[in-house]
Design a protein around this motif. Structure first.
Motif, mmCIF file in Angstrom:
data_model
loop_
_atom_site.group_PDB
_atom_site.id
_atom_site.type_symbol
_atom_site.label_atom_id
_atom_site.label_comp_id
_atom_site.label_asym_id
_atom_site.label_seq_id
_atom_site.Cartn_x
_atom_site.Cartn_y
_atom_site.Cartn_z
ATOM 1 N N TYR A 20 40.275 49.881 38.458
ATOM 2 C CA TYR A 20 39.354 48.875 38.970
ATOM 3 C C TYR A 20 39.232 49.118 40.469
ATOM 4 O O TYR A 20 39.989 48.592 41.253
ATOM 5 N N ASP A 21 38.321 49.977 40.850
ATOM 6 C CA ASP A 21 38.206 50.404 42.241
ATOM 7 C C ASP A 21 37.739 49.240 43.103
ATOM 8 O O ASP A 21 36.562 48.914 43.140
ATOM 9 N N ALA A 22 38.684 48.619 43.801
ATOM 10 C CA ALA A 22 38.379 47.445 44.613
ATOM 11 C C ALA A 22 38.419 47.755 46.105
ATOM 12 O O ALA A 22 38.530 46.858 46.925
ATOM 13 N N THR A 23 38.329 49.027 46.479
ATOM 14 C CA THR A 23 38.469 49.405 47.885
ATOM 15 C C THR A 23 37.475 48.671 48.762
ATOM 16 O O THR A 23 37.840 48.018 49.738
ATOM 17 N N GLY A 24 36.195 48.785 48.443
ATOM 18 C CA GLY A 24 35.178 48.163 49.282
ATOM 19 C C GLY A 24 35.296 46.660 49.319
ATOM 20 O O GLY A 24 35.097 46.048 50.372
ATOM 21 N N LEU A 25 35.636 46.058 48.186
ATOM 22 C CA LEU A 25 35.762 44.600 48.122
ATOM 23 C C LEU A 25 36.886 44.112 49.024
ATOM 24 O O LEU A 25 36.712 43.181 49.800
ATOM 25 N N VAL A 26 38.054 44.728 48.912
ATOM 26 C CA VAL A 26 39.188 44.280 49.708
ATOM 27 C C VAL A 26 38.918 44.479 51.192
ATOM 28 O O VAL A 26 39.231 43.616 52.016
ATOM 29 N N GLU A 27 38.341 45.607 51.565
ATOM 30 C CA GLU A 27 38.019 45.847 52.969
ATOM 31 C C GLU A 27 37.056 44.784 53.491
ATOM 32 O O GLU A 27 37.187 44.296 54.614
ATOM 33 N N LEU A 28 36.077 44.421 52.667
ATOM 34 C CA LEU A 28 35.114 43.395 53.064
ATOM 35 C C LEU A 28 35.797 42.047 53.249
ATOM 36 O O LEU A 28 35.538 41.330 54.217
ATOM 37 N N LEU A 29 36.681 41.692 52.319
ATOM 38 C CA LEU A 29 37.378 40.408 52.406
ATOM 39 C C LEU A 29 38.285 40.353 53.629
ATOM 40 O O LEU A 29 38.381 39.318 54.297
ATOM 41 N N ILE A 30 38.947 41.451 53.938
ATOM 42 C CA ILE A 30 39.802 41.504 55.131
ATOM 43 C C ILE A 30 38.959 41.359 56.387
ATOM 44 O O ILE A 30 39.310 40.634 57.321
ATOM 45 N N GLU A 31 37.816 42.035 56.420
ATOM 46 C CA GLU A 31 36.925 41.949 57.582
ATOM 47 C C GLU A 31 36.389 40.528 57.759
ATOM 48 O O GLU A 31 36.327 40.005 58.880
ATOM 49 N N ARG A 32 36.023 39.859 56.652
ATOM 50 C CA ARG A 32 35.529 38.476 56.729
ATOM 51 C C ARG A 32 36.621 37.535 57.230
ATOM 52 O O ARG A 32 36.370 36.618 57.996
ATOM 53 N N LEU A 87 37.429 33.439 57.117
ATOM 54 C CA LEU A 87 37.173 33.039 55.733
ATOM 55 C C LEU A 87 38.348 33.434 54.844
ATOM 56 O O LEU A 87 38.756 34.596 54.807
ATOM 57 N N ALA A 88 38.868 32.466 54.108
ATOM 58 C CA ALA A 88 40.050 32.689 53.290
ATOM 59 C C ALA A 88 39.720 33.489 52.033
ATOM 60 O O ALA A 88 38.595 33.457 51.532
ATOM 61 N N TYR A 89 40.714 34.197 51.531
ATOM 62 C CA TYR A 89 40.572 34.881 50.247
ATOM 63 C C TYR A 89 41.951 35.041 49.622
ATOM 64 O O TYR A 89 42.981 34.931 50.290
ATOM 65 N N LYS A 90 41.975 35.313 48.326
ATOM 66 C CA LYS A 90 43.223 35.523 47.601
ATOM 67 C C LYS A 90 42.967 36.525 46.487
ATOM 68 O O LYS A 90 41.941 36.453 45.798
ATOM 69 N N ILE A 91 43.904 37.456 46.330
ATOM 70 C CA ILE A 91 43.783 38.484 45.289
ATOM 71 C C ILE A 91 45.067 38.515 44.476
ATOM 72 O O ILE A 91 46.159 38.387 45.020
ATOM 73 N N ARG A 92 44.925 38.661 43.170
ATOM 74 C CA ARG A 92 46.091 38.751 42.284
ATOM 75 C C ARG A 92 45.892 39.892 41.300
ATOM 76 O O ARG A 92 44.802 40.114 40.794
ATOM 77 N N ASP A 138 50.074 44.953 34.797
ATOM 78 C CA ASP A 138 49.837 46.392 34.762
ATOM 79 C C ASP A 138 49.368 46.936 36.096
ATOM 80 O O ASP A 138 49.058 48.118 36.225
ATOM 81 N N GLY A 139 49.301 46.076 37.117
ATOM 82 C CA GLY A 139 48.912 46.510 38.445
ATOM 83 C C GLY A 139 47.425 46.502 38.703
ATOM 84 O O GLY A 139 46.985 46.789 39.812
ATOM 85 N N ARG A 140 46.623 46.161 37.705
ATOM 86 C CA ARG A 140 45.176 46.166 37.876
ATOM 87 C C ARG A 140 44.682 44.852 38.473
ATOM 88 O O ARG A 140 45.284 43.792 38.276
ATOM 89 N N LEU A 141 43.583 44.939 39.197
ATOM 90 C CA LEU A 141 42.981 43.753 39.788
ATOM 91 C C LEU A 141 42.587 42.778 38.685
ATOM 92 O O LEU A 141 41.893 43.135 37.745
ATOM 93 N N ALA A 142 43.058 41.521 38.797
ATOM 94 C CA ALA A 142 42.817 40.547 37.727
ATOM 95 C C ALA A 142 42.055 39.328 38.204
ATOM 96 O O ALA A 142 41.205 38.806 37.477
ATOM 97 N N GLN A 143 42.336 38.860 39.419
ATOM 98 C CA GLN A 143 41.723 37.623 39.906
ATOM 99 C C GLN A 143 41.445 37.727 41.404
ATOM 100 O O GLN A 143 42.286 38.207 42.170
ATOM 101 N N VAL A 144 40.260 37.283 41.799
ATOM 102 C CA VAL A 144 39.862 37.262 43.203
ATOM 103 C C VAL A 144 39.237 35.909 43.508
ATOM 104 O O VAL A 144 38.426 35.412 42.729
ATOM 105 N N PHE A 145 39.624 35.327 44.628
ATOM 106 C CA PHE A 145 38.980 34.094 45.105
ATOM 107 C C PHE A 145 38.633 34.289 46.569
ATOM 108 O O PHE A 145 39.441 34.821 47.342
ATOM 109 N N PHE A 146 37.426 33.862 46.973
ATOM 110 C CA PHE A 146 37.061 33.983 48.381
ATOM 111 C C PHE A 146 36.127 32.837 48.793
ATOM 112 O O PHE A 146 35.335 32.332 47.997
ATOM 113 N N GLU A 147 36.259 32.454 50.047
ATOM 114 C CA GLU A 147 35.478 31.361 50.630
ATOM 115 C C GLU A 147 34.133 31.895 51.107
ATOM 116 O O GLU A 147 34.045 33.003 51.634
#
Length: 281
Positions: free
Chosen positions: A169-181, A187-192, A196-205
């Motif tokens: 689950y290639d989340a590189t661009g998403l995580v970089e964007l959330l960190i930049e925001r 703006l808050a965000y949370k990733i879980r 199995d180590g795969r991206l399962a849940q994302v929440f962002f303001e």
């Protein structure tokens, strides 16, 4: 003002000085000069024009470093340049710490020093940490050893993603964007990740939502909807929405979930609740 601050702190900073107006055959020209030997003088005129910093060059001690630009049909182009400083030396090279002087970058072919990469042991990998967690680990170790952090999230991802199921689950661009925001806009965000180590849940303001939420106080109402669509990995987009003061729909936050089950919804609402409480007026 930036030029004035740089000179006050003894820093050399190039600045535009010479200017030649456009003619019928040539475009406008501006020359970027080294400020060595420049002296600040009081500006002429009144108001902002008088307070603006002005510089004049001492021709007897001037540095010959310069770049002349000319305006053309394709924008600014370099007309001529002299890129060798004279009458002074450039800033002294950075003094490396003891740890930095012994770093190598050949074993793993990465911007991250081999010595730091090797600290991510097999025991750590067994915990299936996210790429962001690994970056935090590397950054903390670098700070403790007084090593300058020159790598980005993407460098860590490229190096370690093959070791984790997260690459599926290639989340590189998403995580970089959330960190930049978060860093630029707060703006808050949370990733879980799942077991199995795969991206399962994302929440962002969402930007601008906090003010609207705080404005309505106890009169807020919230609708959570996961029918917005599915990405290529089968993850559902859900939105927390409310009614704004003008009657329009306002998106307060969003989630990306791999499963639409009770634990996933509970996780999403828990983080939205924490966010809404922290954003009250």
């Amino acid at each position: 003002a930036y030029e004035r601050s740089a000179k006050k702190n003894g820093q050399l900073m190039p600045f535009f000085t010479a200017h030649r107006a456009a003619s019928k055959s040539r475009g406008e020209q501006r020359t970027l000069c080294c400020p060595f030997g420049a002296k600040e003088r009081t500006g002429k005129g009144t108001g902002a024009r008088k307070s603006a910093p002005k510089f004049e060059l001492d021709n007897s001690n001037i540095c010959k470093w310069s770049v002349t630009f000319e305006w053309s049909t394709v924008g600014w182009v370099i007309l001529r340049a002299r890129l060798v400083h004279s009458n002074h030396t450039c800033d002294a090279p950075k003094v490396l710490s003891e740890a930095e002087s012994s770093l190598t970058f050949t074993e793993h072919d990465s911007k991250i020093p081999d010595q730091l990469v090797n600290l991510v042991t097999d025991d750590i990998k067994l915990l299936n940490p996210s790429i962001e967690m690994i970056k935090r680990f590397l950054d903390a170790k670098a700070q403790a050893l007084k090593i300058e952090i020159t790598w980005l999230y993407n460098d860590v991802y490229n190096l370690f993603s093959t070791s984790f199921a997260e690459k599926e689950y290639d989340a590189t661009g998403l995580v970089e964007l959330l960190i930049e925001r978060r860093d630029k806009l707060g703006l808050a965000y949370k990733i879980r990740h799942g077991k199995d180590g795969r991206l399962a849940q994302v929440f962002f303001e969402m930007e601008g939502a906090a003010g609207e939420w705080a404005l309505r106080g106890e009169d807020n109402i919230v609708l959570f909807d996961t029918t917005w669509g599915t990405n290529i990995y089968g993850m559902k987009l859900g939105c927390f929405t409310t009614i704004g003061s003008d009657g329009q729909t306002i998106i307060l936050g969003a989630t990306i979930l791999i499963n639409e089950d009770e634990p996933s919804f509970e996780w999403a609402f828990r983080h939205f609740s924490r966010l809404s409480k922290s954003r009250r007026a």
